[in-house]
Design a protein around this motif. Structure first.
Motif, short mmCIF file in Angstrom:
data_model
loop_
_atom_site.label_atom_id
_atom_site.label_comp_id
_atom_site.label_asym_id
_atom_site.label_seq_id
_atom_site.Cartn_x
_atom_site.Cartn_y
_atom_site.Cartn_z
N GLU A 86 10.12 3.67 -22.65
CA GLU A 86 10.42 5.03 -23.13
C GLU A 86 9.45 5.44 -24.25
OE1 GLU A 86 14.10 7.38 -25.36
OE2 GLU A 86 14.42 5.39 -24.48
N THR A 87 9.19 4.55 -25.18
CA THR A 87 8.30 4.88 -26.29
C THR A 87 6.86 5.03 -25.81
OG1 THR A 87 9.73 3.56 -27.74
CG2 THR A 87 7.55 4.14 -28.58
N VAL A 88 6.44 4.17 -24.90
CA VAL A 88 5.08 4.24 -24.38
C VAL A 88 4.84 5.56 -23.66
CG1 VAL A 88 3.58 3.26 -22.61
CG2 VAL A 88 4.62 1.76 -24.28
N ARG A 89 5.81 6.00 -22.88
CA ARG A 89 5.66 7.27 -22.16
C ARG A 89 5.67 8.45 -23.12
NH1 ARG A 89 9.61 6.34 -16.88
NH2 ARG A 89 8.14 5.03 -15.72
N TYR A 90 6.40 8.34 -24.19
CA TYR A 90 6.41 9.42 -25.19
C TYR A 90 5.02 9.62 -25.77
CZ TYR A 90 7.53 12.00 -29.45
OH TYR A 90 7.56 12.94 -30.46
N TYR A 91 4.28 8.54 -25.90
CA TYR A 91 2.91 8.62 -26.41
C TYR A 91 1.88 8.83 -25.31
CZ TYR A 91 4.43 7.17 -31.04
OH TYR A 91 5.03 7.12 -32.28
N GLY A 92 2.34 9.10 -24.09
CA GLY A 92 1.42 9.42 -23.00
C GLY A 92 0.77 8.22 -22.37
N MET A 93 1.43 7.07 -22.37
CA MET A 93 0.86 5.87 -21.78
C MET A 93 1.81 5.32 -20.73
SD MET A 93 -0.54 4.06 -25.28
CE MET A 93 -1.45 2.80 -24.41
#
Length: 317
Positions: A86-93
Motif C-alpha cells: 500500500e505504501t509503495v503504491r502511494y509513492y508510485g512504485m
C-alpha cells in the motif's frame, strides 16, 4: 528496455539518447532513490511487527536496496507485506512478485502462505543475502559447501599459475590470497560442527595436493603433503582468528549484533527434551572452558584479548 531520454535546457531539448536498463553509474538520481526507498520502508511497517529485542520491535533488515521483513507469526508478516504494498503504491512504485521470496527459519520448517495480489509467494529453503547463503535450519553447512565449490572453480581457472615453476612460498601466498580469501568469506559468523571442520580440512589438503600435482591415486599421506609444502593444518586456526577479531570488536560495543549474540530476544520458546547433545553456538569456538562473562570482560580490555588469542586477534578500532 530501449529507453530514450532528453536533457531539457533553457534553449530547448537535446537530441534523444537511448540508455540501458536501470540507473547509470554516477547518476545523481541514484542517492535520491536510496533515500526514497529508505523513507518508505520506514513508513510502511510503522506500528507493526512482533519480533522484539530488549523491548524494541525489529521489523526489517536493510542493506542498500535489499530489504528483509521479519515476523514470528504468519498473520503479522502478511499484514506487514500488505502495508508495504500500500505504501509503495502511494509513492508510485510496484513490488516485483517474482523476485520476492519467503522462508521460515525453524527447527521444523513448514511452508508459509504469504500472498501479494492473490499470488502466493514462493517458499524457499535457502537464499543468498549479501553474498552468504541463509538456510531454513539456520546452519552454515550449505553456505560452506557453496563456498568450497566456488573456490574450486576459481582454482581451476588459475590452475596454470598455482602449479607453475614459481617458488613454493610465492605460490602458497598466491593460494591464500586468491583462493582461501574466497573460501573464508564470512567465516567469522559461521558455527562449525565436527563434520564441517572435517570438510574444511579436506578442502585444505585438496588445495595443497593440486598445487603439488599429487593425484589421489598416488596414495600420498596428508602428513607427507604438508612436509612438501612446509605447512601445517591452519585453515581452522585462520577461521578462529577472524572470528576472535570480529567477536572482540562486537563485544566491546553496545550494538544490535551484541544483543543478538547474547540471545536477548523476547520470545516464547517451548523448551523440550530432545535427543542428542546441545546444538553448538557461535561463541563455543572461543569459550573453551571459560564462560561468556569472562569472555566479554577480556574483550573490553584489548591487551588481555590480544594476549589470549595472539597477535592480530585484537578488536578492530
Amino acid at each position: 528496455m530501449e529507453q530514450k531520454v532528453k536533457v531539457r535546457l533553457d534553449r530547448g531539448e537535446t537530441r534523444s539518447v537511448q540508455i540501458g536498463r536501470g540507473v547509470r553509474q554516477g547518476c545523481c538520481l541514484s542517492p535520491i532513490l536510496f533515500l526514497y526507498s529508505e523513507c518508505l520502508t520506514k513508513e510502511a511497517p510503522d506500528g507493526l511487527g512482533d519480533f522484539k529485542l530488549r523491548g524494541q520491535i525489529i521489523q526489517t533488515v536493510k542493506y542498500a536496496d535489499d530489504l528483509v521483513l521479519m515476523a514470528k507469526e504468519e498473520t503479522v508478516l502478511q499484514g506487514m507485506t500488505d502495508k508495504l504494498i500500500e505504501t509503495v503504491r502511494y509513492y508510485g512504485m510496484e513490488m516485483n512478485v517474482e523476485k520476492t521470496k519467503v522462508m521460515r527459519i525453524s527447527r521444523q520448517p513448514s511452508p508459509v502462505a504469504i500472498k501479494i495480489e492473490q499470488k502466493q509467494l514462493e517458499n524457499v529453503k535457502c537464499f543468498k543475502y549479501l553474498g552468504s547463503m541463509l538456510t531454513e535450519d539456520g546452519r552454515c553447512t550449505c553456505e560452506m559447501k557453496s563456498r568450497i565449490v566456488i573456490t574450486k572453480a576459481v582454482f581451476s581457472k588459475k590452475k596454470n599459475l598455482f602449479i607453475s615453476k614459481l617458488d613454493v612460498n610465492l605460490r602458497k601466498r598466491l593460494m591464500k590470497c586468491y583462493v582461501w580469501s574466497i573460501a573464508l568469506y564470512g567465516a567469522e559468523t559461521r558455527t562449525l560442527r565436527a563434520t564441517d571442520q572435517k570438510r574444511l580440512e579436506s578442502f585444505e589438503m585438496w588445495c595443497w595436493k593440486r598445487m603439488e600435482k599429487i593425484s589421489w591415486t598416488n596414495h600420498v599421506r596428508n602428513e607427507e603433503v604438508l612436509l612438501r609444502v612446509n605447512e601445517q593444518r591452519n585453515i581452522l586456526h585462520e577461521i578462529r582468528k577472524r572470528k576472535a577479531n570480529w567477536i572482540g570488536h562486537i563485544l566491546s560495543r553496545n550494538c544490535l549484533l551484541r544483543q543478538v549474540i547474547e540471545e536477548k530476544l523476547k520470545g516464547q520458546i517451548e523448551v523440550t527434551r530432545r535427543r542428542g547433545r546441545r546444538r553448538k553456538k557461535l561463541l563455543d569456538d572461543l569459550k573453551d572452558s571459560r564462560g561468556y562473562c569472562e569472555l566479554k570482560e577480556e574483550a573490553l580490555d584489548h591487551t588481555v584479548w590480544r594476549n589470549r588469542f595472539g597477535r592480530g586477534f585484537g578488536p578492530v578500532v
